[in-house]
Design an enzyme around this catalytic site. Sequence first.
Site, PDB file in Angstrom:
ATOM      1  N   HIS A  21      29.744  41.036  99.312  1.00  0.00           N
ATOM      2  CA  HIS A  21      28.489  41.434  99.978  1.00  0.00           C
ATOM      3  C   HIS A  21      27.393  40.365  99.899  1.00  0.00           C
ATOM      4  O   HIS A  21      26.712  40.088 100.880  1.00  0.00           O
ATOM      5  CB  HIS A  21      28.021  42.747  99.347  1.00  0.00           C
ATOM      6  CG  HIS A  21      26.778  43.289  99.939  1.00  0.00           C
ATOM      7  ND1 HIS A  21      26.700  43.703 101.243  1.00  0.00           N
ATOM      8  CD2 HIS A  21      25.525  43.465  99.406  1.00  0.00           C
ATOM      9  CE1 HIS A  21      25.474  44.131 101.503  1.00  0.00           C
ATOM     10  NE2 HIS A  21      24.750  43.995 100.406  1.00  0.00           N
ATOM     11  N   ASP A  22      27.202  39.764  98.723  1.00  0.00           N
ATOM     12  CA  ASP A  22      26.125  38.781  98.539  1.00  0.00           C
ATOM     13  C   ASP A  22      26.303  37.532  99.391  1.00  0.00           C
ATOM     14  O   ASP A  22      25.411  36.660  99.386  1.00  0.00           O
ATOM     15  CB  ASP A  22      26.014  38.369  97.060  1.00  0.00           C
ATOM     16  CG  ASP A  22      24.990  39.198  96.287  1.00  0.00           C
ATOM     17  OD1 ASP A  22      24.208  39.923  96.931  1.00  0.00           O
ATOM     18  OD2 ASP A  22      24.983  39.103  95.046  1.00  0.00           O
ATOM     19  N   ARG A  39      21.751  47.626  87.479  1.00  0.00           N
ATOM     20  CA  ARG A  39      22.006  46.320  88.110  1.00  0.00           C
ATOM     21  C   ARG A  39      23.422  45.823  87.798  1.00  0.00           C
ATOM     22  O   ARG A  39      24.080  45.223  88.644  1.00  0.00           O
ATOM     23  CB  ARG A  39      20.983  45.306  87.613  1.00  0.00           C
ATOM     24  CG  ARG A  39      21.108  43.923  88.250  1.00  0.00           C
ATOM     25  CD  ARG A  39      20.929  43.963  89.753  1.00  0.00           C
ATOM     26  NE  ARG A  39      20.651  42.643  90.311  1.00  0.00           N
ATOM     27  CZ  ARG A  39      20.371  42.426  91.587  1.00  0.00           C
ATOM     28  NH1 ARG A  39      20.344  43.429  92.440  1.00  0.00           N
ATOM     29  NH2 ARG A  39      20.127  41.216  92.034  1.00  0.00           N
ATOM     30  N   SER A  51      22.078  43.790 104.638  1.00  0.00           N
ATOM     31  CA  SER A  51      22.156  44.932 103.724  1.00  0.00           C
ATOM     32  C   SER A  51      21.051  45.947 104.064  1.00  0.00           C
ATOM     33  O   SER A  51      20.986  46.401 105.207  1.00  0.00           O
ATOM     34  CB  SER A  51      22.062  44.425 102.279  1.00  0.00           C
ATOM     35  OG  SER A  51      22.497  45.401 101.388  1.00  0.00           O
ATOM     36  N   ASP A  92      33.451  41.762 102.024  1.00  0.00           N
ATOM     37  CA  ASP A  92      32.450  42.729 101.549  1.00  0.00           C
ATOM     38  C   ASP A  92      33.123  44.072 101.246  1.00  0.00           C
ATOM     39  O   ASP A  92      33.685  44.714 102.140  1.00  0.00           O
ATOM     40  CB  ASP A  92      31.375  42.907 102.639  1.00  0.00           C
ATOM     41  CG  ASP A  92      30.127  43.639 102.149  1.00  0.00           C
ATOM     42  OD1 ASP A  92      30.197  44.328 101.115  1.00  0.00           O
ATOM     43  OD2 ASP A  92      29.088  43.513 102.814  1.00  0.00           O
TER      44      ASP A  92
END
Length: 410
Positions: A386-387, A258, A186, A353
């Site tokens: 993504h994570d 967040r 990232s 992602d």
Amino acid sequence: MADIGDLVEADSALEQPSWTRAHASTLPASGAWRPSDPPGERQFLRTFVDRTFVLEGGGQLSDVTVAFETWGTLAPDGSNAILLCHALTGDAHAAGRAGPGQPTPGWWDGLIGPGRVLDTDRFFVVCANVLGGCQGTTGPASPRPDRLGVYGAGFPVVTVRDMVRTQARLADALGIGSWAAVVGGSMGGMQVLEWGIMFPERVRLLVPIATCAAATAQQIAYWSTGRRAIALDPAWHGGDYYDAAPGEGPHRGLAVARMISQITFRTDRVFTARFGRDEVEPLSGQFGMWDRFQVERYLEHHGDKLIRRFDANSYLLLTKAMDLHDISRGRGGLTAALGRIQAPVLAVGVSSDTLYPKYQSQELVRVLRSQGGAARYAEIDSPHGHDAFLLELEQVGRLLAGALEEGDSP
Ligand SMILES: CC(=O)SCCNC(=O)CCNC(=O)[C@H](O)C(C)(C)COP(=O)(O)OP(=O)(O)OC[C@H]1O[C@@H](n2cnc3c(N)ncnc32)[C@H](O)[C@@H]1OP(=O)(O)O
Ligand SMILES: N[C@@H](CCO)C(=O)O
């Protein structure tokens, strides 16, 4: 080494994970660097003490502190060092402490240690908190050099290139001429690419993961919405809130930011499997506006968690740095920029992602190869989105191990 500034040892007064205590007004100065004991202990480098650090965007800083951790032993010729670059809310603590006491989990625990993929019997692993961050490296919550308060809103915009330049000062100070590998996901992957372009002779393998050559409109759209949420929180006070009483900072805005980003870090498929349409407060036939679905509570939980460990101004700065990320800027275009890279590149995408979609990693490889560069694409196969670069450590480890075997490593 003379103009590098002072390396300072870990200070027990700074023994904390929280941005609120991350910046003591004085750091003990020492002469030469020596390894921390136990490994994994946070250490600090003071740099740009001697001169002004002019940032890419025109801002200026001086007396920059870089917080970092190391694992393993540096070879006498400095050849076995690997730099890990962290993502948005990560920090220098990539792996749990190896010494006595309760280890604090790191963001790549399991990959770093004796006999592990990043084998600390073989490699010297380094990870530094980024410039503008809030976990020990100079950022908006840091005291200004004149000690008249903290930077707050006065902290200049930083770019990924500025982050990399502070890391290069750290490499100088540690005696690392070239990294055996620079690795990160990232925002960390953005730093990896800039390392290859800015210091081509100082890296021998690049592993950018789940990242991009330049932020797209959609990525900017996501991050800027989060920034707007922070700026709309009245407690943000234009960025000068550090004298607010505990609990009165811009935590509501940061939590919403967040929550938004957490959606982009994961996927429709996993949210559906985990939460479906499950409710927290069972619907009774009379629909209450604030009765919540489980996924809402989950996002609230993640917002609540972040505000306990992160500074809103750093969130603004680092997301802006990601949006400003464009390796072609000022370099005559993408092909010319990538043409500067000399090291082999393993670009890793995540199958699911949606934030930094895999086509961006594939495109990097396509352009590199079109110029004869040694570049390869590999994929983390995961439903998590993504994570996955933080969650699928077995796959990440396998890919890294392969790259380190093939690459120019000791
Ligand atoms: C190992 C570390 O990450 S150290 C922490 C420092 N952080 C970083 O370095 C940044 C990078 N790390 C991260 O972004 C994240 O920690 C990741 C991606 C590695 C892991 O993500 P997680 O947050 O553990 O994943 P997940 O989506 O499963 O969320 C779990 C949390 O949601 C909570 N949760 C799950 N379902 C619900 C629900 N329906 N309602 C409320 N909360 C819920 C769980 O109780 C758990 O809470 P906890 O973390 O307080 O124990
Ligand atoms: N979830 C990670 C990934 C961001 O790219 C973080 O908070 O840093």
